[in-house]
Design a protein around this motif. Structure first.
Motif, PDB file in Angstrom:
ATOM      1  N   UNK A  82     -19.745 -83.912 -56.660  1.00 17.11           N
ATOM      2  CA  UNK A  82     -21.083 -84.043 -57.245  1.00 17.11           C
ATOM      3  C   UNK A  82     -21.105 -85.001 -58.434  1.00 17.11           C
ATOM      4  N   UNK A  83     -19.930 -85.189 -59.058  1.00 21.25           N
ATOM      5  CA  UNK A  83     -19.863 -85.977 -60.289  1.00 21.25           C
ATOM      6  C   UNK A  83     -19.068 -87.264 -60.148  1.00 21.25           C
ATOM      7  N   UNK A  84     -18.582 -87.552 -58.954  1.00 23.19           N
ATOM      8  CA  UNK A  84     -17.775 -88.748 -58.735  1.00 23.19           C
ATOM      9  C   UNK A  84     -18.639 -89.992 -58.925  1.00 23.19           C
ATOM     10  N   UNK A  85     -18.125 -90.936 -59.683  1.00 23.88           N
ATOM     11  CA  UNK A  85     -18.866 -92.181 -59.949  1.00 23.88           C
ATOM     12  C   UNK A  85     -18.619 -93.247 -58.894  1.00 23.88           C
ATOM     13  N   UNK A  86     -17.432 -93.198 -58.273  1.00 23.00           N
ATOM     14  CA  UNK A  86     -17.066 -94.164 -57.238  1.00 23.00           C
ATOM     15  C   UNK A  86     -16.964 -93.397 -55.927  1.00 23.00           C
ATOM     16  N   UNK A  87     -17.744 -93.737 -54.922  1.00 24.08           N
ATOM     17  CA  UNK A  87     -17.639 -93.021 -53.642  1.00 24.08           C
ATOM     18  C   UNK A  87     -16.231 -93.144 -53.061  1.00 24.08           C
ATOM     19  N   UNK A  88     -15.761 -92.038 -52.504  1.00 24.16           N
ATOM     20  CA  UNK A  88     -14.427 -92.032 -51.898  1.00 24.16           C
ATOM     21  C   UNK A  88     -14.547 -92.165 -50.385  1.00 24.16           C
ATOM     22  N   UNK A  89     -13.409 -92.414 -49.758  1.00 23.96           N
ATOM     23  CA  UNK A  89     -13.361 -92.665 -48.318  1.00 23.96           C
ATOM     24  C   UNK A  89     -13.585 -91.410 -47.473  1.00 23.96           C
ATOM     25  N   UNK A  90     -12.899 -90.290 -47.818  1.00 27.08           N
ATOM     26  CA  UNK A  90     -12.957 -89.139 -46.943  1.00 27.08           C
ATOM     27  C   UNK A  90     -12.557 -87.857 -47.672  1.00 27.08           C
ATOM     28  N   UNK A  91     -13.172 -86.761 -47.241  1.00 25.67           N
ATOM     29  CA  UNK A  91     -12.771 -85.419 -47.672  1.00 25.67           C
ATOM     30  C   UNK A  91     -12.554 -84.581 -46.420  1.00 25.67           C
ATOM     31  N   UNK A  92     -11.398 -83.934 -46.342  1.00 30.16           N
ATOM     32  CA  UNK A  92     -11.087 -83.037 -45.237  1.00 30.16           C
ATOM     33  C   UNK A  92     -10.908 -81.644 -45.842  1.00 30.16           C
ATOM     34  N   UNK A  93     -11.767 -80.722 -45.423  1.00 33.00           N
ATOM     35  CA  UNK A  93     -11.808 -79.379 -45.993  1.00 33.00           C
ATOM     36  C   UNK A  93     -11.351 -78.381 -44.938  1.00 33.00           C
ATOM     37  N   UNK A  94     -10.255 -77.675 -45.222  1.00 30.12           N
ATOM     38  CA  UNK A  94      -9.607 -76.801 -44.249  1.00 30.12           C
ATOM     39  C   UNK A  94      -9.730 -75.344 -44.690  1.00 30.12           C
ATOM     40  N   UNK A  95     -10.263 -74.508 -43.801  1.00 36.83           N
ATOM     41  CA  UNK A  95     -10.393 -73.064 -44.050  1.00 36.83           C
ATOM     42  C   UNK A  95     -11.143 -72.787 -45.347  1.00 36.83           C
ATOM     43  N   UNK A  96     -12.166 -73.570 -45.598  1.00 37.60           N
ATOM     44  CA  UNK A  96     -12.933 -73.405 -46.824  1.00 37.60           C
ATOM     45  C   UNK A  96     -14.029 -72.370 -46.699  1.00 37.60           C
ATOM     46  N   UNK A  97     -14.478 -71.892 -47.851  1.00 39.46           N
ATOM     47  CA  UNK A  97     -15.659 -71.030 -47.901  1.00 39.46           C
ATOM     48  C   UNK A  97     -16.633 -71.638 -48.902  1.00 39.46           C
ATOM     49  N   UNK A  98     -17.916 -71.375 -48.679  1.00 40.27           N
ATOM     50  CA  UNK A  98     -18.944 -72.081 -49.448  1.00 40.27           C
ATOM     51  C   UNK A  98     -20.053 -71.175 -49.946  1.00 40.27           C
ATOM     52  N   UNK A  99     -20.014 -69.922 -49.572  1.00 42.38           N
ATOM     53  CA  UNK A  99     -20.990 -68.933 -50.022  1.00 42.38           C
ATOM     54  C   UNK A  99     -20.236 -67.780 -50.661  1.00 42.38           C
ATOM     55  N   UNK A 100     -20.800 -67.184 -51.712  1.00 43.78           N
ATOM     56  CA  UNK A 100     -20.132 -66.028 -52.320  1.00 43.78           C
ATOM     57  C   UNK A 100     -19.932 -64.915 -51.299  1.00 43.78           C
ATOM     58  N   UNK A 101     -18.780 -64.273 -51.391  1.00 47.05           N
ATOM     59  CA  UNK A 101     -18.484 -63.149 -50.525  1.00 47.05           C
ATOM     60  C   UNK A 101     -18.415 -61.905 -51.403  1.00 47.05           C
ATOM     61  N   UNK A 102     -19.106 -60.831 -51.033  1.00 47.44           N
ATOM     62  CA  UNK A 102     -19.188 -59.660 -51.906  1.00 47.44           C
ATOM     63  C   UNK A 102     -17.852 -59.006 -52.224  1.00 47.44           C
ATOM     64  N   UNK A 103     -16.882 -59.145 -51.336  1.00 48.21           N
ATOM     65  CA  UNK A 103     -15.612 -58.466 -51.535  1.00 48.21           C
ATOM     66  C   UNK A 103     -14.542 -59.312 -52.206  1.00 48.21           C
ATOM     67  N   UNK A 104     -14.886 -60.557 -52.586  1.00 48.32           N
ATOM     68  CA  UNK A 104     -13.876 -61.425 -53.191  1.00 48.32           C
ATOM     69  C   UNK A 104     -14.443 -62.175 -54.377  1.00 48.32           C
ATOM     70  N   UNK A 105     -13.557 -62.662 -55.218  1.00 48.23           N
ATOM     71  CA  UNK A 105     -13.947 -63.455 -56.373  1.00 48.23           C
ATOM     72  C   UNK A 105     -14.596 -64.757 -55.936  1.00 48.23           C
ATOM     73  N   UNK A 106     -15.561 -65.196 -56.697  1.00 48.57           N
ATOM     74  CA  UNK A 106     -16.186 -66.495 -56.431  1.00 48.57           C
ATOM     75  C   UNK A 106     -15.792 -67.473 -57.527  1.00 48.57           C
TER      76      UNK A 106
END
Length: 184
Positions: A82-106
């Motif tokens: 969100x804050x990168x000033x220079x666009x990068x080539x690629x991001x590969x996200x493996x086994x990620x989570x993106x929403x808060x889960x009630x049973x785990x730390x966010x």
């Protein structure tokens, strides 16, 4: 020299993921300098501390930079983008989570909504790889809505659990899906 970095998730380090070493060698063969740091307070990470660590310690980035994350480092990477000033080539996200889960730390999720447009502007080539049976809920149901918001490529890794954590007895030596998706 082109740069890449690999970020581990909560409760581990880069050595806990054997596929990190294989991916590092793969990227180095393609002319990348690879950064694989130990993120601070791995067992109980704090979002702001982790974000500041990455920003303060990462190598110089440019239009050829690739970033790869596993598990809780995936929302950290999206927050950083969100804050990168220079666009990068690629991001590969493996086994990620993106929403808060009630049973785990966010702790690595940001406190507010992601700025999807800023993220898309910082990285046009985002690939999300999630399994359909992740034991911690970092599964395809968690990733698909985020992939849609980002216009990211989604790859389903059938029956692959949390994908490679040595600490959780999934010691992948390689992660072929990651290497197949890398735009080197």
């Amino acid at each position: 020299m082109k740069t890449a970095f690999l970020l581990h998730g909560t409760g581990g380090n880069s050595d806990d993921y054997f596929w990190f070493a294989d991916t590092k060698r793969f990227l180095e063969k393609h002319g990348y300098n690879v950064w694989m740091p130990q993120l601070p307070n791995s067992n109980a990470p704090k979002f702001q501390e982790s974000l500041e660590f990455v920003e303060d310690n990462m190598p110089v980035i440019d239009h050829d930079t690739i970033v790869i994350g596993h598990s809780s480092s995936c929302p950290l990477i999206l927050s950083w983008l969100q804050y990168v000033k220079i666009p990068i080539k690629q991001a590969v996200l493996v086994a990620g989570y993106y929403e808060p889960k009630p049973d785990q730390s966010t702790s690595l999720l940001q406190k507010t909504e992601f700025d999807w447009e800023a993220i898309k502007g910082a990285c046009k080539n985002i690939v999300m790889i999630n399994s359909d049976n992740d034991p911690w809920g970092c599964d395809d149901k968690q990733a698909r809505p985020t992939a849609k918001k980002l216009g990211a490529k989604f790859v389903l890794a059938k029956n692959q659990g949390h994908m490679g954590s040595n600490a959780y007895n999934q010691p992948y030596r390689e992660h072929e899906l990651v290497k197949e998706e890398l735009n080197v």
